[in-house]
Design an enzyme around this catalytic site. Sequence first.
Site, mmCIF file in Angstrom:
data_model
loop_
_atom_site.group_PDB
_atom_site.id
_atom_site.type_symbol
_atom_site.label_atom_id
_atom_site.label_comp_id
_atom_site.label_asym_id
_atom_site.label_seq_id
_atom_site.Cartn_x
_atom_site.Cartn_y
_atom_site.Cartn_z
ATOM 1 N N ASP A 1 -21.774 10.140 -10.273
ATOM 2 C CA ASP A 1 -22.780 9.393 -11.026
ATOM 3 C C ASP A 1 -22.801 9.996 -12.432
ATOM 4 O OD1 ASP A 1 -24.948 7.719 -11.693
ATOM 5 O OD2 ASP A 1 -26.382 9.282 -11.153
ATOM 6 N N GLU B 1 -19.575 5.304 -10.847
ATOM 7 C CA GLU B 1 -20.429 4.183 -11.231
ATOM 8 C C GLU B 1 -19.952 3.559 -12.529
ATOM 9 O OE1 GLU B 1 -25.004 3.708 -12.604
ATOM 10 O OE2 GLU B 1 -24.704 4.705 -10.674
ATOM 11 N N ASP C 1 -29.642 12.362 -9.089
ATOM 12 C CA ASP C 1 -28.259 12.132 -9.510
ATOM 13 C C ASP C 1 -27.290 12.393 -8.363
ATOM 14 O OD1 ASP C 1 -28.728 11.489 -12.340
ATOM 15 O OD2 ASP C 1 -29.448 13.551 -12.452
#
Length: 182
Positions: free
Chosen positions: A7, A69, A141
């Site tokens: 992420d 992502e 996160d």
Amino acid sequence: MRVLGIDPGLRTTGFGVVEQSGARLAYVASGSIRTDACALGDLPGRLKIIFEGVREVAARYAPTCASIEIVFVNVNPQSTLLLGQARGAALTALVSGGLEVSEYTALQMKKAVVGHGQAKKEQVQAMVVRLLGLPGLPGKDAADALGLAICHAHAGASFAALGRATTLAPRSHAQYRKSRSY
């Protein structure tokens, strides 16, 4: 299969590693790479920390593949550009380590983990705990990164089979509506 989820973020980049054997997932590790040691204006220093941190995580946990992502466009274009550079540093670290990388939007990850794309971070954290049987909540996160790894573990084989079965042709035209391309 061992999946590393990333992420990306300029201040905090989350990572999560899960092991898949059959339909069963097992937690391996998770955490975050923080760039607080660098001054706010030191973009090259922060990107170096992200690059080296992702390389170190990949070397330590030896994943077979990775997922990251896809950056969405914020209201503030400068923030989007900075986040894109952090993502680029992480992506480069993964590819330079020889990993095959799959990309998922936050919406795809949330649908895969929680069941709907508008889920809040706390809902992602709670579902990651349930799916992996964790004793406590991971950081936000790290939970998103674990969610990306779970998403790839569940959907990656299906997406790969679809990609092999069909050919994607480039678009010769696009429709624009409300600043989006269709």
